[in-house]
Design an enzyme around this catalytic site. Sequence first.
Site, PDB file in Angstrom:
ATOM      1  N   HIS A  64       0.836  -1.199   0.000  1.00 11.65           N
ATOM      2  CA  HIS A  64       0.000   0.000   0.000  1.00 11.65           C
ATOM      3  C   HIS A  64       0.868   1.245   0.000  1.00 11.65           C
ATOM      4  O   HIS A  64       2.045   1.228   0.370  1.00 11.65           O
ATOM      5  CB  HIS A  64      -0.982   0.016   1.180  1.00 11.65           C
ATOM      6  CG  HIS A  64      -0.393   0.478   2.470  1.00 11.65           C
ATOM      7  ND1 HIS A  64      -0.347   1.818   2.832  1.00 11.65           N
ATOM      8  CD2 HIS A  64       0.180  -0.189   3.492  1.00 11.65           C
ATOM      9  CE1 HIS A  64       0.217   1.930   4.025  1.00 11.65           C
ATOM     10  NE2 HIS A  64       0.556   0.722   4.441  1.00 11.65           N
ATOM     11  N   CYS A  65       0.266   2.345  -0.443  1.00 13.67           N
ATOM     12  CA  CYS A  65       0.888   3.668  -0.402  1.00 13.67           C
ATOM     13  C   CYS A  65      -0.165   4.617   0.180  1.00 13.67           C
ATOM     14  O   CYS A  65      -1.046   4.168   0.901  1.00 13.67           O
ATOM     15  CB  CYS A  65       1.354   4.094  -1.801  1.00 13.67           C
ATOM     16  SG  CYS A  65       0.021   4.195  -3.013  1.00 13.67           S
ATOM     17  N   GLN A  66      -0.099   5.884  -0.147  1.00 18.69           N
ATOM     18  CA  GLN A  66      -1.059   6.838   0.409  1.00 18.69           C
ATOM     19  C   GLN A  66      -2.440   6.706  -0.251  1.00 18.69           C
ATOM     20  O   GLN A  66      -3.451   6.614   0.421  1.00 18.69           O
ATOM     21  CB  GLN A  66      -0.542   8.277   0.250  1.00 18.69           C
ATOM     22  CG  GLN A  66      -1.387   9.318   0.955  1.00 18.69           C
ATOM     23  CD  GLN A  66      -1.284   9.232   2.468  1.00 18.69           C
ATOM     24  OE1 GLN A  66      -0.222   8.991   3.006  1.00 18.69           O
ATOM     25  NE2 GLN A  66      -2.374   9.446   3.166  1.00 18.69           N
ATOM     26  N   LEU A  94      -3.646   4.016   2.053  1.00 21.98           N
ATOM     27  CA  LEU A  94      -3.880   4.432   3.437  1.00 21.98           C
ATOM     28  C   LEU A  94      -5.143   5.285   3.554  1.00 21.98           C
ATOM     29  O   LEU A  94      -5.884   5.177   4.539  1.00 21.98           O
ATOM     30  CB  LEU A  94      -2.668   5.191   3.968  1.00 21.98           C
ATOM     31  CG  LEU A  94      -2.723   5.665   5.413  1.00 21.98           C
ATOM     32  CD1 LEU A  94      -2.758   4.473   6.374  1.00 21.98           C
ATOM     33  CD2 LEU A  94      -1.536   6.539   5.737  1.00 21.98           C
TER      34      LEU A  94
END
Length: 174
Positions: A64-66, A94
């Site tokens: 995952h990232c932002q 996120l």
Amino acid sequence: MTIESISPAQARILVAQGAALIDIRERDEYARENIEQAHLLSLSAIENGDRLGPFDPFDTVIFHCQSGARTAQNAQKLVDAVAPAKVFLLEGGLNAWKKDGQEIHADKSQPLPLMRQVQIAAGSLVLAGVILGFSIHQGFFLLSGFVGAGLLFAGISGFCGMARLLEKMPWNQR
């Protein structure tokens, strides 16, 4: 190879079953807020050859990232970093995790991520140059042009002088 995206609820179930959750954001972003079960392995570290593991074909890894954009754009690099494990991408990153009501660890005492600081500084300088150019003297328009040229150079070369300068500021020395 198609890489499947999963919802935060599905990811939480897989993590409870032993899946590895890996955050590919940079260290400063992770320090400010993160999913407690997530391990940090930034995209820049992956590009430099860093790896977690070893993994086997029965392992499950969720990246995952932002917002989900970085994971989607770099999906093949991520798969290669944990091969031969099964890979999923957290849809919406996120932001979706928080929106779904899942818990995060937040430390608001940490400085804003460096790229946000660059955006704030560059935007402020451009705006100041325009306002001062119209209200005081046309020479202030050069400030906006200088910042624009710096951003253009950063985009082309990958080197951002403003980011390097902000990195050395006292609030970023932790």
